[in-house]
Structure formats: structure tokens, C-alpha cells
Design a protein around this motif. Structure first.
Motif, PDB file in Angstrom:
ATOM      1  N   TYR A  85       0.836  -1.206   0.000  1.00 59.97           N
ATOM      2  CA  TYR A  85       0.000   0.000   0.000  1.00 59.97           C
ATOM      3  C   TYR A  85       0.866   1.249   0.000  1.00 59.97           C
ATOM      4  O   TYR A  85       0.645   2.187  -0.779  1.00 59.97           O
ATOM      5  CB  TYR A  85      -0.885  -0.050   1.246  1.00 59.97           C
ATOM      6  N   GLY A  86       1.875   1.270   0.841  1.00 60.54           N
ATOM      7  CA  GLY A  86       2.747   2.435   0.935  1.00 60.54           C
ATOM      8  C   GLY A  86       3.638   2.640  -0.276  1.00 60.54           C
ATOM      9  O   GLY A  86       4.135   3.747  -0.509  1.00 60.54           O
ATOM     10  N   ALA A  87       3.822   1.585  -1.098  1.00 57.62           N
ATOM     11  CA  ALA A  87       4.669   1.703  -2.290  1.00 57.62           C
ATOM     12  C   ALA A  87       4.116   2.726  -3.276  1.00 57.62           C
ATOM     13  O   ALA A  87       4.852   3.221  -4.138  1.00 57.62           O
ATOM     14  CB  ALA A  87       4.818   0.343  -2.962  1.00 57.62           C
ATOM     15  N   ALA A  88       2.830   3.056  -3.160  1.00 59.40           N
ATOM     16  CA  ALA A  88       2.245   4.087  -4.027  1.00 59.40           C
ATOM     17  C   ALA A  88       2.852   5.457  -3.756  1.00 59.40           C
ATOM     18  O   ALA A  88       2.685   6.385  -4.549  1.00 59.40           O
ATOM     19  CB  ALA A  88       0.735   4.145  -3.819  1.00 59.40           C
ATOM     20  N   LEU A  89       3.592   5.587  -2.654  1.00 52.31           N
ATOM     21  CA  LEU A  89       4.249   6.844  -2.316  1.00 52.31           C
ATOM     22  C   LEU A  89       5.707   6.876  -2.764  1.00 52.31           C
ATOM     23  O   LEU A  89       6.420   7.838  -2.460  1.00 52.31           O
ATOM     24  CB  LEU A  89       4.183   7.085  -0.801  1.00 52.31           C
ATOM     25  N   CYS A  90       6.147   5.867  -3.482  1.00 51.74           N
ATOM     26  CA  CYS A  90       7.529   5.837  -3.963  1.00 51.74           C
ATOM     27  C   CYS A  90       7.678   6.697  -5.216  1.00 51.74           C
ATOM     28  O   CYS A  90       6.720   6.923  -5.959  1.00 51.74           O
ATOM     29  CB  CYS A  90       7.952   4.400  -4.259  1.00 51.74           C
TER      30      CYS A  90
END
Length: 338
Positions: A85-90
Motif C-alpha cells: 500500500y505504501g509503495a504508491a508513495l515511492c
């Protein structure tokens, strides 16, 4: 005696969540610090991260803890790691979020002007200069890193929209089009690629204009395009059949919008058309974006009647409004003396 008001606790909680500032700021700080990228391939302890970032170990742990609560990071015995989910902020996620959230990028920096929304609502003026001492465009002119991030943000905003923009309007009616403030050239490149008989001329400031030249070269359009480095407040290339303004006028208050339209009409001549692509208030515009335009630029997502009034001062009459996508409309104006 006033009526009794019974407070619904569920509604109160929902409104409290909407008003929360901790989460949006935590996400912005996480992106600014590069945490999603740093923790994507390996788990790292909070103390190691604090040393790398020069951050307070205690304070950083508080941030990391909230990011775990949000599901952006996971936490195990070996430290913190970015979740799917947090990888969308990469940075390489391809969704444009980094430029919108990074506090050192134009978009992330601009949105902090919302802390001065009260000033904008009470005065009708942009809050950005109140926070930073000068307007958004002066900041971009002074800080190349802001200009670069803004250009990326604009390119991303149009990336998925270009096919709809190209397919949704009869561009082939025009032999020549000037893309006024056309950014890195994605919209004009899409139009020209679909209409081999057309020629285009893009105007924007350096170094954005230089990037547009590269875009046209990449798409094999160099022979059918020209690029001029310049401002849309100065005289524009004259004699084209259409002058295109994509997401331009909503960045400016009425005074500056009149100046831009005046340059378009001056260059177009009696037979030229002025085409405006933007989110239109009450049709494709969003209320949240209205407030963003107000706070950052002292502007808004204008409604059709507001565009009509704005343009009429320059001898322009609205011929058609076309819904190009779920985000943007095209308004076509003709000279009333043409």
C-alpha cells in the motif's frame, strides 16, 4: 428557547477525521524524507533511519508509528519496511503523488498555503504570497527545482487525459494551432500525431520550452512544430487558426486572465479561434480544486457563464462547450467581428 440539538457521535467522529491534520502532514513528511523509497527493499530500524536523516530518534519513531497505523509501513523485529500500500508513495510509482506531497516540490509547497485559507476567504486574495512573501510564479522563477517539479506535475496531470482530449474534439479543422503555455508539449504532440496535416507552435518559458522541443523530437514531430521561449503576457506568434490554453486561466485571477486572452485575440486575428481546456466549475470542476486555485493563485474553477463574461470583453463569443473527459471541458470561442 432554542431547539435541542442531538449530536450524532458517528457524525462527529467522521467530521473529526475529515478535519485531522496529523495524517496528511505525516504522509507529506514521509515523502519529503524519502521514507517509502528508503524502506521499500529492506527493513531498517528507527535509530538507523534517524542517524541517516539527522532526525530526532524519538520524534522519528512517533512519525514511523503513525505510518504503521496508516498501513504505509510495516514494523517487525528487524525494523520498518514499506508495505504494498505504501509503495504508491515511492518516486517511481508513476502516479505523481511525490510531486504533490513532497514539501520541497512545487505542489507540496503550494498546498501548505492552505494554512492561510482564512485570509483568502476573507479577502479573496491568494494565500501563497502571504505565506512565502511572493507569488507562486515568482517562486518558480527563482528556484529551478520548483519549476522542474511543477513541469513534471503538469505533465502527469495530462498524461492519461491526452487520448480523450485528442479524440473528443475535431482538431483536424485547423491547419495551425499555437499551444499557449503548452508545458512540455504532451497535449500538442498528441493532437499533431493524430492529424498529420496540422502544424503546431508551442510557447512557454525556458527551460519548459526546451523540454517541449525534446518531446516533439521524440515523437518525430520536429518538422511540424516550432517552440518559442516566452511568456503568454507578451505578444504571441500571429496568424494561427487556433490558440489553445490548457489549464492556464484557472491559475490566474481575472486581471491576469484578461491579459492572457488579450494576447490570444491580438495574435489570432478576425478568423482565429481561442480554445480553452480546463475543469469547468459546476460541470467538471471539483470544489476542493476551487479552494486550491483560490489559496494558491487567487483564482477559481470558472463556470461557463464566467468564461463567457471574461471572453466577451475581448470580442469573443462562446460557440461550443465540449466535455472531453471526466475532468476537463473544451470551450471554443470565435471573434464576433470575424
Amino acid at each position: 428557547m432554542p431547539p435541542l440539538i442531538f449530536v450524532d457521535e458517528q457524525n462527529s467522529a467522521a467530521l473529526r477525521d475529515l478535519a485531522d491534520l496529523a495524517t496528511p502532514m505525516a504522509l507529506r513528511v514521509a515523502v519529503t524524507l524519502g521514507l517509502p523509497d528508503r524502506l521499500r527493499t529492506e527493513a531498517v530500524g528507527g535509530d538507523v533511519l534517524a542517524a541517516e536523516l539527522g532526525a530526532s530518534p524519538v520524534a522519528l519513531e512517533l512519525l514511523l508509528g503513525h505510518l504503521v497505523t496508516l498501513g504505509v509501513l510495516g514494523h517487525g523485529s528487524d525494523g520498518y519496511r514499506t508495505t504494498g500500500y505504501g509503495a504508491a508513495l515511492c518516486a517511481d510509482a508513476g502516479n505523481g503523488l511525490v510531486d504533490l506531497l513532497d514539501l520541497h516540490a512545487a505542489g507540496g509547497r503550494a498546498e501548505l498555503a492552505f494554512t492561510e485559507l482564512l485570509h483568502s476567504v476573507t479577502t479573496g486574495e491568494a494565500a501563497y504570497p502571504r505565506r512565502y512573501g511572493q507569488d507562486f510564479w515568482a517562486d518558480l522563477a527563482e528556484q529551478p527545482i520548483l519549476r522542474e517539479s511543477f513541469d513534471r506535475q503538469m505533465a502527469h496531470r495530462f498524461h492519461d487525459q491526452v487520448p480523450q482530449i485528442v479524440a473528443g474534439y475535431d482538431w483536424g479543422r485547423f491547419a495551425t494551432v499555437v499551444d499557449v503555455g503548452g508545458g512540455r508539449g504532451a497535449v500538442l504532440a498528441g493532437i499533431l500525431a493524430a492529424h498529420p496535416g496540422m502544424r503546431g507552435h508551442l510557447v512557454d518559458l525556458d527551460p519548459t520550452a526546451a523540454a517541449a522541443t525534446r518531446t516533439f523530437h521524440t515523437h518525430g514531430l520536429s518538422e511540424r512544430t516550432r517552440v518559442s521561449a516566452g511568456s503568454f503576457f507578451d505578444p504571441l506568434p500571429a496568424g494561427a487558426e487556433a490558440y489553445l490554453l490548457s489549464d492556464i486561466l484557472h491559475d490566474w485571477d481575472d486581471e491576469h486572465a484578461h491579459r492572457i486572452l488579450s494576447r490570444c485575440v491580438e495574435a489570432a486575428g478576425p478568423a482565429g479561434r481561442v480554445l480553452i481546456i480546463e475543469p469547468v466549475g459546476g460541470r467538471r470542476g471539483e470544489t476542493a480544486m476551487d479552494l486550491a486555485m483560490l489559496t494558491i493563485f487567487g483564482s477559481r474553477e470558472r463556470r461557463v457563464d464566467e468564461f463567457r463574461t471574461l471572453a466577451s470583453a475581448h470580442g469573443l463569443a462562446l460557440d461550443h462547450v465540449t466535455d472531453l473527459s471526466d475532468q476537463r471541458c473544451l470551450l471554443e470561442f470565435r471573434r464576433t467581428d470575424g
